[in-house]
Motif scaffolding. Structure first.
Motif, PDB file in Angstrom:
ATOM      1  N   GLU A  97      12.301 -62.902  -9.602  1.00 36.59           N
ATOM      2  CA  GLU A  97      12.978 -61.693 -10.047  1.00 36.59           C
ATOM      3  C   GLU A  97      12.764 -60.506  -9.122  1.00 36.59           C
ATOM      4  OE1 GLU A  97      10.634 -63.197 -11.793  1.00 36.59           O
ATOM      5  OE2 GLU A  97      11.581 -64.148 -13.524  1.00 36.59           O
ATOM      6  N   GLU A  98      11.805 -60.568  -8.234  1.00 36.10           N
ATOM      7  CA  GLU A  98      11.525 -59.450  -7.346  1.00 36.10           C
ATOM      8  C   GLU A  98      11.019 -59.967  -6.015  1.00 36.10           C
ATOM      9  OE1 GLU A  98       7.311 -57.745  -8.561  1.00 36.10           O
ATOM     10  OE2 GLU A  98       8.533 -58.088 -10.359  1.00 36.10           O
ATOM     11  N   ASN A  99      10.986 -59.082  -5.039  1.00 33.60           N
ATOM     12  CA  ASN A  99      10.560 -59.493  -3.701  1.00 33.60           C
ATOM     13  C   ASN A  99       9.143 -60.051  -3.719  1.00 33.60           C
ATOM     14  OD1 ASN A  99      12.993 -58.580  -2.810  1.00 33.60           O
ATOM     15  ND2 ASN A  99      12.222 -56.713  -1.865  1.00 33.60           N
ATOM     16  N   CYS A 100       8.956 -61.162  -3.018  1.00 31.09           N
ATOM     17  CA  CYS A 100       7.647 -61.810  -2.941  1.00 31.09           C
ATOM     18  C   CYS A 100       6.984 -61.461  -1.604  1.00 31.09           C
ATOM     19  CB  CYS A 100       7.791 -63.323  -3.051  1.00 31.09           C
ATOM     20  SG  CYS A 100       8.590 -63.875  -4.567  1.00 31.09           S
ATOM     21  N   SER A 101       5.694 -61.213  -1.663  1.00 37.51           N
ATOM     22  CA  SER A 101       4.953 -60.839  -0.471  1.00 37.51           C
ATOM     23  C   SER A 101       4.182 -62.024   0.095  1.00 37.51           C
ATOM     24  CB  SER A 101       3.977 -59.704  -0.787  1.00 37.51           C
ATOM     25  OG  SER A 101       4.673 -58.526  -1.158  1.00 37.51           O
ATOM     26  N   PHE A 102       3.733 -61.846   1.325  1.00 35.69           N
ATOM     27  CA  PHE A 102       2.861 -62.807   1.983  1.00 35.69           C
ATOM     28  C   PHE A 102       1.470 -62.199   2.119  1.00 35.69           C
ATOM     29  CE2 PHE A 102       7.149 -63.800   3.312  1.00 35.69           C
ATOM     30  CZ  PHE A 102       7.198 -65.182   3.246  1.00 35.69           C
ATOM     31  N   TYR A 103       0.464 -63.079   2.113  1.00 33.02           N
ATOM     32  CA  TYR A 103      -0.926 -62.641   2.235  1.00 33.02           C
ATOM     33  C   TYR A 103      -1.583 -63.500   3.316  1.00 33.02           C
ATOM     34  CZ  TYR A 103       0.102 -60.643  -2.362  1.00 33.02           C
ATOM     35  OH  TYR A 103       0.668 -59.939  -3.399  1.00 33.02           O
ATOM     36  N   ARG A 104      -2.495 -62.897   4.058  1.00 33.51           N
ATOM     37  CA  ARG A 104      -3.172 -63.681   5.071  1.00 33.51           C
ATOM     38  C   ARG A 104      -4.618 -63.214   5.209  1.00 33.51           C
ATOM     39  NH1 ARG A 104      -0.944 -61.800  11.081  1.00 33.51           N
ATOM     40  NH2 ARG A 104      -1.963 -59.753  11.124  1.00 33.51           N
ATOM     41  N   SER A 112     -11.122 -60.358   2.564  1.00 30.86           N
ATOM     42  CA  SER A 112      -9.993 -60.061   1.696  1.00 30.86           C
ATOM     43  C   SER A 112      -8.705 -60.539   2.348  1.00 30.86           C
ATOM     44  CB  SER A 112      -9.918 -58.558   1.427  1.00 30.86           C
ATOM     45  OG  SER A 112      -9.736 -57.849   2.637  1.00 30.86           O
ATOM     46  N   PHE A 113      -7.630 -60.571   1.569  1.00 30.40           N
ATOM     47  CA  PHE A 113      -6.330 -60.972   2.061  1.00 30.40           C
ATOM     48  C   PHE A 113      -5.516 -59.732   2.424  1.00 30.40           C
ATOM     49  CE2 PHE A 113      -7.627 -64.840   0.093  1.00 30.40           C
ATOM     50  CZ  PHE A 113      -6.865 -65.868   0.639  1.00 30.40           C
ATOM     51  N   GLU A 114      -4.954 -59.757   3.609  1.00 25.59           N
ATOM     52  CA  GLU A 114      -4.064 -58.683   4.049  1.00 25.59           C
ATOM     53  C   GLU A 114      -2.662 -58.961   3.499  1.00 25.59           C
ATOM     54  OE1 GLU A 114      -1.928 -57.271   8.223  1.00 25.59           O
ATOM     55  OE2 GLU A 114      -3.546 -58.761   8.235  1.00 25.59           O
ATOM     56  N   LYS A 115      -2.060 -57.963   2.878  1.00 26.64           N
ATOM     57  CA  LYS A 115      -0.748 -58.130   2.272  1.00 26.64           C
ATOM     58  C   LYS A 115       0.341 -57.715   3.259  1.00 26.64           C
ATOM     59  CE  LYS A 115       1.965 -56.812  -1.813  1.00 26.64           C
ATOM     60  NZ  LYS A 115       1.957 -56.008  -3.063  1.00 26.64           N
ATOM     61  N   LYS A 116       1.369 -58.558   3.381  1.00 25.54           N
ATOM     62  CA  LYS A 116       2.545 -58.242   4.183  1.00 25.54           C
ATOM     63  C   LYS A 116       3.730 -58.214   3.225  1.00 25.54           C
ATOM     64  CE  LYS A 116       2.670 -59.833   8.461  1.00 25.54           C
ATOM     65  NZ  LYS A 116       2.065 -58.759   9.269  1.00 25.54           N
ATOM     66  N   VAL A 150      15.179 -70.622   6.477  1.00 27.79           N
ATOM     67  CA  VAL A 150      15.494 -69.518   7.369  1.00 27.79           C
ATOM     68  C   VAL A 150      14.347 -69.361   8.356  1.00 27.79           C
ATOM     69  CG1 VAL A 150      14.393 -67.641   6.054  1.00 27.79           C
ATOM     70  CG2 VAL A 150      16.458 -67.169   7.400  1.00 27.79           C
ATOM     71  N   GLU A 151      14.629 -68.817   9.513  1.00 24.31           N
ATOM     72  CA  GLU A 151      13.569 -68.474  10.446  1.00 24.31           C
ATOM     73  C   GLU A 151      13.011 -67.102  10.089  1.00 24.31           C
ATOM     74  OE1 GLU A 151      12.601 -68.153  15.261  1.00 24.31           O
ATOM     75  OE2 GLU A 151      14.642 -68.658  14.582  1.00 24.31           O
ATOM     76  N   LEU A 152      11.687 -66.913  10.285  1.00 26.55           N
ATOM     77  CA  LEU A 152      11.036 -65.635  10.001  1.00 26.55           C
ATOM     78  C   LEU A 152      10.478 -65.028  11.281  1.00 26.55           C
ATOM     79  CD1 LEU A 152       8.913 -66.299   6.767  1.00 26.55           C
ATOM     80  CD2 LEU A 152      11.225 -65.361   6.921  1.00 26.55           C
ATOM     81  N   ASP A 153      10.465 -63.692  11.309  1.00 27.36           N
ATOM     82  CA  ASP A 153       9.761 -62.960  12.356  1.00 27.36           C
ATOM     83  C   ASP A 153       8.277 -62.994  12.023  1.00 27.36           C
ATOM     84  OD1 ASP A 153       8.415 -60.352  13.367  1.00 27.36           O
ATOM     85  OD2 ASP A 153      10.248 -60.488  14.567  1.00 27.36           O
ATOM     86  N   GLN A 154       7.457 -63.508  12.911  1.00 27.59           N
ATOM     87  CA  GLN A 154       6.047 -63.712  12.594  1.00 27.59           C
ATOM     88  C   GLN A 154       5.298 -62.396  12.411  1.00 27.59           C
ATOM     89  OE1 GLN A 154       4.204 -66.844  14.775  1.00 27.59           O
ATOM     90  NE2 GLN A 154       2.136 -66.112  14.427  1.00 27.59           N
ATOM     91  N   ASP A 155       5.741 -61.323  13.040  1.00 23.74           N
ATOM     92  CA  ASP A 155       5.063 -60.036  12.909  1.00 23.74           C
ATOM     93  C   ASP A 155       5.389 -59.351  11.597  1.00 23.74           C
ATOM     94  OD1 ASP A 155       3.801 -60.268  15.395  1.00 23.74           O
ATOM     95  OD2 ASP A 155       5.578 -59.489  16.425  1.00 23.74           O
ATOM     96  N   THR A 156       6.674 -59.394  11.196  1.00 22.70           N
ATOM     97  CA  THR A 156       7.093 -58.677   9.991  1.00 22.70           C
ATOM     98  C   THR A 156       7.265 -59.586   8.788  1.00 22.70           C
ATOM     99  OG1 THR A 156       9.447 -58.944  10.493  1.00 22.70           O
ATOM    100  CG2 THR A 156       8.303 -57.023  11.447  1.00 22.70           C
TER     101      THR A 156
END
Length: 600
Positions: A97-104, A112-116, A150-156
């Motif tokens: 239902e909403e945008n999903c983020s990535f964590y690394r 801790s995990f950095e959120k993108k 889809v292909e992703l930009d690894q930085d963003t």
């Protein structure tokens, strides 16, 4: 040597759901873990299942230690995807239902995990980095939408270009994609049509349904299979896009695979399908998971196993040996997929130990369902009348036998009144909570040769752990006839419920007779396009049978293990593909292979 037995021996977390608050709060409760991602990161195995509020680590894949997530992580988002990208472990999970983020993170245990921040919603995600460093993303969980890539930009972590539809439902070609127990649809076509037409008639006056809405209604209320749970594996320059189908609540929950020469396709159905499929045995289901190469170069597949009695999402995690054959076909060895396995065994090795407990007599201290302890069915159980330290169950193997392993399977059959003190989360339909407190499952296991003199096999009366599928091994064997478990303490002070005390070892009698008069019947007007097959056979001195089939006589990669019957419907065929069959028999003394025959 190191052994394990499915379902995996993990501390599965309780899920609590608020029910009828207007009548006084209470909670329905069950354990759940599913959709596992298993990876190796900096020499340690990391296992991330859904609804665990954390993850597990291991050095050997035999024993697993639980680690709780911090509150910054989306613990209520399903299907966690975990991948190693460079020096980082990447994590994402589903929220459509909403945008999903990535964590690394570079340190899952101490850091801790950095959120993108994400830019679009998705369900059942999977990241994949190709050999050239380019990053791709796959997702989808629907019975009306495909798997996308889809292909992703690894930085963003933003998409590059538009999403591409990669895998759609096979339009009836793939028998393994059909919903229902053993692929028998839960609703008739007439029932589906009546429901959909009823919904259309209730639409507001003047509102004309479009084609997309009608498609959605047939998907929601019909028998359309779910296509979900993507996972990408690359092998010798080819891309293997795996997906789960038809639904997690069915015994036929499976993983299929498509193959391509490029990461975004076009994809074609692999010859060997479904490649992960376990419809029989103690606990069925083998869909939605991950495929990983271990530290020794062996390939493993982890996926979801089904109980689905208290809730459709009451599930566990299974792990099986996998590999690629000389033709590049991806396979998974699930022939005896919930029996003890050596971690260093090669695919298709025969089990070292046989099942000794099936159908054996059971005595219990109180309650109902004692026979369910030895019926090889995780969906049935014995329930004692009360909680406390005086409840016990005892199996009589009938004679003194060479016991090498025991798996103790606890079930849950209770409600919590009143609601416990914990934070609840609204997940679109329910207020639910993952129990993050470490519960305790304590018991005493004893053995005897004569039913008079008992000795301790395992004492967990002071355990600080909560293993609901505990697994014990004695490589040199124990001579036992009677096996008795006494409940000491269970989570939430519930009465003990046991779905299986499964005993494995070596019998000294004769092997079962080889199957005779094996007959097959392809169901359908055109046998070359049949997706259903009835198999029947004769044999003697067998505890059960294992039906093996595949598209080549030397590639019988699929199996269906059954007890107490000599006929079984197989509904997982692919239209137009060759079918070869073998029916093996087994008892407490070993396995007798049948003869391979061509079906079509």
């Amino acid at each position: 040597m190191n052994y394990f037995c499915n379902p995996m021996n993990l501390e599965y977390r309780y899920q609590l759901f608020k029910v009828c608050p207007e009548k006084g709060d209470y909670c329905e409760i069950h354990r759940e873990a599913a959709d596992p991602s298993l990876v190796v990161f900096k020499g340690t195995y990391y296992l991330f299942p859904s609804m665990t509020a954390g993850f597990f680590t291991s050095q050997t894949m035999e024993e697993w230690e639980y680690h709780c997530f911090s509150d910054e992580m989306p613990i209520y988002d399903y299907a966690p995807d975990v991948r190693v990208i460079g020096d980082y472990l990447y994590f994402s999970a589903s929220k459509s239902e909403e945008n999903c983020s990535f964590y690394r993170t570079k340190d899952p245990l101490g850091g801790s995990f950095e959120k993108k921040e994400g830019t679009f919603p998705f369900w059942d995600p999977n990241l994949f980095q190709d050999d050239d460093g380019r990053l791709y993303f796959y997702w989808g969980c629907s019975n009306i939408e495909p798997i996308y890539g889809v292909e992703l930009d690894q930085d963003t972590m933003h998409p590059i270009g538009e999403k591409i539809a990669l895998i759609c439902e096979g339009g009836g070609r793939n028998g393994f994609e059909r919903t229902g127990e053993d692929h028998v649809p839960p609703k008739t076509e007439e029932e589906v049509e009546k429901t959909v037409q009823g919904m259309l008639q209730q639409m507001p006056e003047g509102m004309e349904p479009d084609e997309q809405l009608i498609k959605q209604l047939y998907g929601w209320f019909g028998n359309s299979p779910y296509i979900e749970g993507a996972w990408m594996t690359k092998h010798q320059g080819r891309y293997y896009l795996q997906y789960a189908t038809p639904g997690t609540e069915y015994n036929v929950y499976a993983d299929g695979v498509y193959v391509a020469d490029a990461p975004l396709g076009p994809f074609r159905l692999a010859k060997n399908n479904p490649y992960s499929y376990k419809p029989g045995g103690f606990m069925a289901g083998a869909g939605h998971g991950s495929t990983m190469e271990d530290k020794s170069g062996r390939l493993w597949h982890t996926s979801t196993m089904r109980i689905s009695k208290h809730h459709s999402f009451e599930r566990r995690v299974g792990m099986w040996r996998a590999g690629f054959d000389e033709d590049g076909e991806l396979y998974c060895d699930q022939r005896y997929g919930d029996w003890p396995m050596r971690l260093d065994a090669e695919p298709w090795e025969m089990p070292e130990w046989m099942l000794l407990s099936y159908g054996k007599s059971v005595k219990v201290s109180s309650g109902e369902g004692a026979e369910n302890i030895t019926d090889e069915n995780a969906r049935t159980w014995w329930k004692a009348e009360r909680a406390g330290t005086n409840e016990w169950a005892e199996i009589d193997l009938g004679e003194v036998m060479d016991v090498r392993a025991i798996q103790i399977n606890f079930s849950d059959d209770f409600e919590i009144i009143p609601e416990p003190e914990m934070k609840f989360y609204f997940d679109r339909q329910n207020y639910r909570a993952i129990d993050r407190e470490r519960r305790k499952t304590r018991w005493l296991l004893e053995g005897s040769q004569d039913g008079i003199q008992y000795f301790t096999l395992a004492d967990k009366s002071a355990a600080e752990t909560d293993f609901s599928h505990d697994f014990l091994v004695w490589e040199k064997g124990r001579s036992l006839r009677f096996i008795r478990i006494s409940a000491i303490c269970l989570p939430f002070e519930q009465p003990p419920c046991i779905s299986g005390i499964r005993v494995f070892g070596k019998g000294q009698g004769i092997l079962p007779e080889q199957t005779r008069n094996v007959r097959t019947e392809l169901i359908g007007e055109h046998p070359e396009n049949a997706v259903d097959m009835i198999v029947s056979w004769e044999g003697a001195n067998a505890v059960g049978s294992n039906i093996l089939w595949g598209y080549s006589p030397d590639k019988l990669y699929h199996s269906y293990l059954v007890f107490g019957k000599n006929e079984q419907k197989i509904g997982a065929l692919v239209k137009g593909e060759p079918v070869y069959l073998r029916v093996d028999t087994f008892n407490e003394n070993g396995i007798t292979e049948g003869k391979v025959q061509k079906v079509r």
